[in-house]
Design an enzyme around this catalytic site. Sequence first.
Site, mmCIF file in Angstrom:
data_model
loop_
_atom_site.group_PDB
_atom_site.id
_atom_site.type_symbol
_atom_site.label_atom_id
_atom_site.label_comp_id
_atom_site.label_asym_id
_atom_site.label_seq_id
_atom_site.Cartn_x
_atom_site.Cartn_y
_atom_site.Cartn_z
ATOM 1 N N GLY A 153 1.441 -18.822 -30.158
ATOM 2 C CA GLY A 153 1.462 -20.262 -30.392
ATOM 3 C C GLY A 153 0.109 -20.752 -30.868
ATOM 4 N N ARG A 175 7.455 -44.498 -19.620
ATOM 5 C CA ARG A 175 8.565 -44.087 -20.481
ATOM 6 C C ARG A 175 9.901 -43.984 -19.770
ATOM 7 N NH1 ARG A 175 5.240 -39.535 -23.913
ATOM 8 N NH2 ARG A 175 4.024 -41.107 -25.009
ATOM 9 N N HIS A 181 12.261 -35.919 -25.881
ATOM 10 C CA HIS A 181 10.924 -35.905 -26.467
ATOM 11 C C HIS A 181 10.018 -34.809 -25.914
ATOM 12 C CE1 HIS A 181 7.244 -37.405 -28.151
ATOM 13 N NE2 HIS A 181 6.716 -37.666 -26.977
ATOM 14 N N GLY A 212 -0.390 -24.292 -31.415
ATOM 15 C CA GLY A 212 -0.490 -25.738 -31.224
ATOM 16 C C GLY A 212 -1.826 -26.044 -30.568
HETATM 17 C C1 LIG Z 1 6.687 -36.749 -32.249
HETATM 18 C C2 LIG Z 1 5.801 -36.450 -31.091
HETATM 19 C C3 LIG Z 1 4.735 -37.289 -30.800
HETATM 20 C C4 LIG Z 1 3.897 -37.027 -29.724
HETATM 21 N N1 LIG Z 1 2.830 -37.871 -29.477
HETATM 22 C C5 LIG Z 1 1.979 -37.578 -28.471
HETATM 23 C C6 LIG Z 1 0.828 -38.389 -28.242
HETATM 24 O O1 LIG Z 1 0.569 -39.359 -28.938
HETATM 25 N N2 LIG Z 1 0.001 -38.041 -27.221
HETATM 26 C C7 LIG Z 1 0.232 -36.967 -26.435
HETATM 27 O O2 LIG Z 1 -0.569 -36.695 -25.560
HETATM 28 N N3 LIG Z 1 1.311 -36.174 -26.651
HETATM 29 C C8 LIG Z 1 2.185 -36.459 -27.641
HETATM 30 N N4 LIG Z 1 3.281 -35.654 -27.843
HETATM 31 C C9 LIG Z 1 3.440 -34.436 -27.052
HETATM 32 C C10 LIG Z 1 2.511 -33.351 -27.580
HETATM 33 O O3 LIG Z 1 2.371 -33.467 -28.963
HETATM 34 C C11 LIG Z 1 3.017 -31.948 -27.279
HETATM 35 O O4 LIG Z 1 3.404 -31.855 -25.958
HETATM 36 C C12 LIG Z 1 1.898 -30.939 -27.495
HETATM 37 O O5 LIG Z 1 1.326 -31.107 -28.750
HETATM 38 C C13 LIG Z 1 2.419 -29.528 -27.342
HETATM 39 O O6 LIG Z 1 1.411 -28.639 -27.710
HETATM 40 P P1 LIG Z 1 1.576 -27.089 -27.471
HETATM 41 O O7 LIG Z 1 0.339 -26.467 -27.988
HETATM 42 O O8 LIG Z 1 1.932 -26.828 -26.071
HETATM 43 O O9 LIG Z 1 2.851 -26.675 -28.339
HETATM 44 P P2 LIG Z 1 3.200 -26.833 -29.903
HETATM 45 O O10 LIG Z 1 2.237 -27.669 -30.630
HETATM 46 O O11 LIG Z 1 4.641 -27.186 -29.969
HETATM 47 O O12 LIG Z 1 3.011 -25.379 -30.460
HETATM 48 C C14 LIG Z 1 3.894 -24.346 -30.201
HETATM 49 C C15 LIG Z 1 3.428 -23.140 -30.952
HETATM 50 O O13 LIG Z 1 4.148 -22.011 -30.511
HETATM 51 C C16 LIG Z 1 4.675 -21.308 -31.594
HETATM 52 N N5 LIG Z 1 5.911 -20.677 -31.141
HETATM 53 C C17 LIG Z 1 6.970 -21.248 -30.522
HETATM 54 N N6 LIG Z 1 7.888 -20.328 -30.213
HETATM 55 C C18 LIG Z 1 7.411 -19.147 -30.643
HETATM 56 C C19 LIG Z 1 7.897 -17.810 -30.631
HETATM 57 N N7 LIG Z 1 9.053 -17.501 -30.084
HETATM 58 N N8 LIG Z 1 7.145 -16.846 -31.205
HETATM 59 C C20 LIG Z 1 5.945 -17.132 -31.771
HETATM 60 N N9 LIG Z 1 5.436 -18.369 -31.786
HETATM 61 C C21 LIG Z 1 6.156 -19.365 -31.239
HETATM 62 C C22 LIG Z 1 4.859 -22.320 -32.689
HETATM 63 O O14 LIG Z 1 4.845 -21.677 -33.938
HETATM 64 C C23 LIG Z 1 3.632 -23.192 -32.464
HETATM 65 O O15 LIG Z 1 2.521 -22.599 -33.092
HETATM 66 C C24 LIG Z 1 4.131 -35.912 -28.918
HETATM 67 C C25 LIG Z 1 5.208 -35.060 -29.199
HETATM 68 C C26 LIG Z 1 6.038 -35.331 -30.265
HETATM 69 C C27 LIG Z 1 7.189 -34.427 -30.519
#
Ligand SMILES: Cc1cc2nc3c(=O)[nH]c(=O)nc-3n(C[C@H](O)[C@H](O)[C@H](O)COP(=O)(O)OP(=O)(O)OC[C@H]3O[C@@H](n4cnc5c(N)ncnc54)[C@H](O)[C@@H]3O)c2cc1C
Lengths: 263, 638
Positions: free
Chosen positions: B41, B331, B402, B43
């Site tokens: 991942g 929310r 969400h 993100g």
């Molecule tokens: C529209 C929207 C608006 C938001 N606004 C806000 C905000 O204003 N403030 C706030 O704090 N939060 C907000 N959130 C929540 C926040 O954005 C997310 O919770 C957070 O960014 C998640 O980050 P992450 O790194 O955990 O996952 P993600 O950014 O979802 O990254 C997941 C990663 O894992 C990889 N991946 C997934 N499955 C696999 C697999 N099987 N094999 C290999 N790679 C995989 C993907 O390719 C990606 O790189 C928002 C969410 C959304 C949907």
Amino acid sequence: MSSKSINLTLKVWRQQGPKAPGRLETYKAENISTDASFLEMLDIVNERLTLEGKEPIAFDHDCREGICGMCGSVVNGRPHGPQKETTLCQLHMRHFQDGDTVYIEPFRARALPVVKDLVVDRSALDQIIAAGGFISVNTGQAPEANSLPVPKDKADLAMDAAACIGCGACIAACPNAAAMLFTSAKISQLALLPHGRPEAAKRALAMLAQMDAAGFGNCTNHKECEMECPKGISISNIARLNREFLKAALASAEEIPAATKKE
Amino acid sequence: MLQLDAKIPGGPLETKWDRHRFDLKLVNPSNKRKFEIIVVGTGLAGGSASASLAELGYNVKTFCIQDSPRRAHSIAAQGGINAAKNYPNDSDSIWRLFYDTIKGGDFRAREANVYRLAQVSNLIIDHCVAQGIPFAREYGGLLANRSFGGAQVSRTFYARGQTGQQLLLGAYSALMRQVARGQVKMFPRREMLDLVVVDGQARGIVVRNLITGEIERHTAHAVVLATGGYGNVFYLSTNGMGCNVTAAYRCYKKGAGFANPCFTQIHPTCIPVHGDYQSKLTLMSESLRNDGRVWVPKKAGDKRRPEDIPEDERDYYLERIYPSFGNLAPRDISSRAAKRMCDEGKGVGPTGRAVYLDFRDAIQRLGQAEIEARYGNLFQMYERIVAEDPYTTPMMIYPASHYAMGGLWVDYNLMSTIPGLFVLGEANFSDHGANRLGASALMQGLADGYFVIPNTINGYLAGTKFAEVTESHEAFKESEAEVVAKVKKLLSIKGKRTVQDFHRDLGHVMWEYCGMGRTDEGLTKARKLVADVKAEFWENVTVPGSHTDLNQSLENAGRVADFLEFADILLLDALARRESCGCHFNEAFQTEDHEALRDDVNMAHVAVWEYAGEGKEPIFNKEPLNFEFVKLATRSYK
Ligand SMILES: Cc1cc2nc3c(=O)[nH]c(=O)nc-3n(C[C@H](O)[C@H](O)[C@H](O)COP(=O)(O)OP(=O)(O)OC[C@H]3O[C@@H](n4cnc5c(N)ncnc54)[C@H](O)[C@@H]3O)c2cc1C
Ligand code: FES
């Protein structure tokens, strides 16, 4: 919102793999709600193809909100289609007429080879960033956030440049397939901020060198990139890049770092 | 039974993290390069972890589904990121951010984790500014703040309506810098399909190369999972199309406990559903509620245009019911209130499942230019989708799936119940309890990746004996064989319905029975319905193409298959939680005025589900939550 249904004829580029020959295939897109997005229209066509036992059209997409930069095809000759400052995922079918014929092709550029159908390989853009599109700060090193004020107008301009989604439309639009708008957006963003100044010269030289190494063309001021950019990135960033590059080339005896090689 | 030792350090809350870091074993700098770490991942959580671990000298291999690490769904976050800087001098503090987060989560999160989150929040802002993230600024050049849903102080930092994009591009830049140094090897367009466990330790992963279809094996000393949330179990959600539960679910099947799966957040302000071809729902940032007023007509069934409904026939129900928080109520509360209004027949728009978010008064007060400066890109996004101008006609909004508070169980070190498997970001369950406050997910993802894992992973690596494991190890062979068998099975069914069609069915069931209002009867029925969809899927799905090249139907089929299994654990968890708290609202547990009724005596725990084998009910485990530093209070926003 007043919705109706339209019927379209699609001419879609199908190509099995990078080395396979490609061709335009004709499909009917029937009974499409004008409230659907362009990608939802493709979803519908793909579901029908699937049920007919045919392989659906491969296209890249993820956020469907115009921010991840994953989608993008050339629609009727224009990257991301006809609407100004709109990514393909945000283009809605209300901008098409019943009976239209729509041509859908991949972004085309030497540095962005086709992977399959409408999917292209944009890893060359990552390599440009790897060459210098960052500020060298390790986690833990940063001073207190407000210790260095940034004039609001500079911060706003930096944000304008930083809005680039890295989709590659600028390259597809450019007659020379240059990546100048993309590269200049990152160079501008970081050059405008005091935090980015220490490496500004090195960054401009390295990123431009990598851009050349990856096989992108040269900018000859056609300005098509700005016209087609779904995020409205301004070509004034290219002017800023040129200034940074000149300053760097003139002022610095510093060695140009070897560009990161394309794998 | 699972061993659920949260490893919370003792002593005062304020010094737990410092003391813990001191107690953890260190890996000598020159030994770091002997370790390989897999990060899945890119993100905010995975991107920041990859960069920071590489900066320390570890050899990192990073994987993502998209063509570039810059496209993880964190990119879509709009509103902002919280920190306890207290720049506005409005009485914020680390303690207040901690307390708001614990309370916002309805007292179902761990104190120690949340306190640490609040502590490192300020470091995140420092680091991101140094990376060149163009946060909003005041005219004096200093950082600007705004308030965000569920908070009475202004502690949210933002970059227009694109905060997630900017933070992610910062983490991505840092990651690419390490790629250039050779310290991170980047594997885009790979999907993790299994975790490989050797002698009880996570020692690698099996992935499918999404371009060539090849199954690849990758070894490591530790695996860091940062694969995001499972909101797409509802089919329509604000998540990206590729968001999935697959990686986390496969880890669950390998022995990782899954915590609180029923804590799923429904965001109050999304563009309403309008047709069954629809593929996703678009969020309208919560920041809009700073200036927009939410209302419905007082009279049920009122079909007049909003501008024709006079002031005294409008019900600004959030302001009426929650006078001290008004339109900024959290929310879960706002979403349920919207649902209630629509259930009472007061919903608006073509489907009657929408409420108004009205900017008329704000435009009168501040002028259109100011509203445009604040929300221009959001208004534009709305107009593109709905073809109505929100400057003149109120927006229509409705709640949508969400965010997932639930996720793989982790201890204070962010390690799952499988030694060597760490879980960060939305994929873990750790910090938000039963409800997440706005602008806290970005904070948590970056806290985990930049500041927690680079410390805690040392303790594990330094304190563990590692046998030599290569890609030809039996465990890799078995994993690969299973993955291949599943892929081939999906291609061989050749039924009559598309993957998307099944996903849509699943979504309908989950939204109907496990969305904003849940009942025992509905949940029980949903388990049966999901089982039926699952059974039909394995007999009647059609997946065209082959497994030896790019095949998006096949990718999707695997993800939907996992959602179909995972949905049952989510439903079970919802049934097992005999209370309403945060986003989990079981109609049997509510106060007279329809607020959630918690049961702190019997339910102050984390529910952790353990895989028991194919076709068997998962095993329920619990981690009791001990509140030493805050008093459990009824959450009131009135
Ligand atoms: C529209 C929207 C608006 C938001 N606004 C806000 C905000 O204003 N403030 C706030 O704090 N939060 C907000 N959130 C929540 C926040 O954005 C997310 O919770 C957070 O960014 C998640 O980050 P992450 O790194 O955990 O996952 P993600 O950014 O979802 O990254 C997941 C990663 O894992 C990889 N991946 C997934 N499955 C696999 C697999 N099987 N094999 C290999 N790679 C995989 C993907 O390719 C990606 O790189 C928002 C969410 C959304 C949907
Ligand atoms: S799908 Fe993300 S920009 Fe279009």
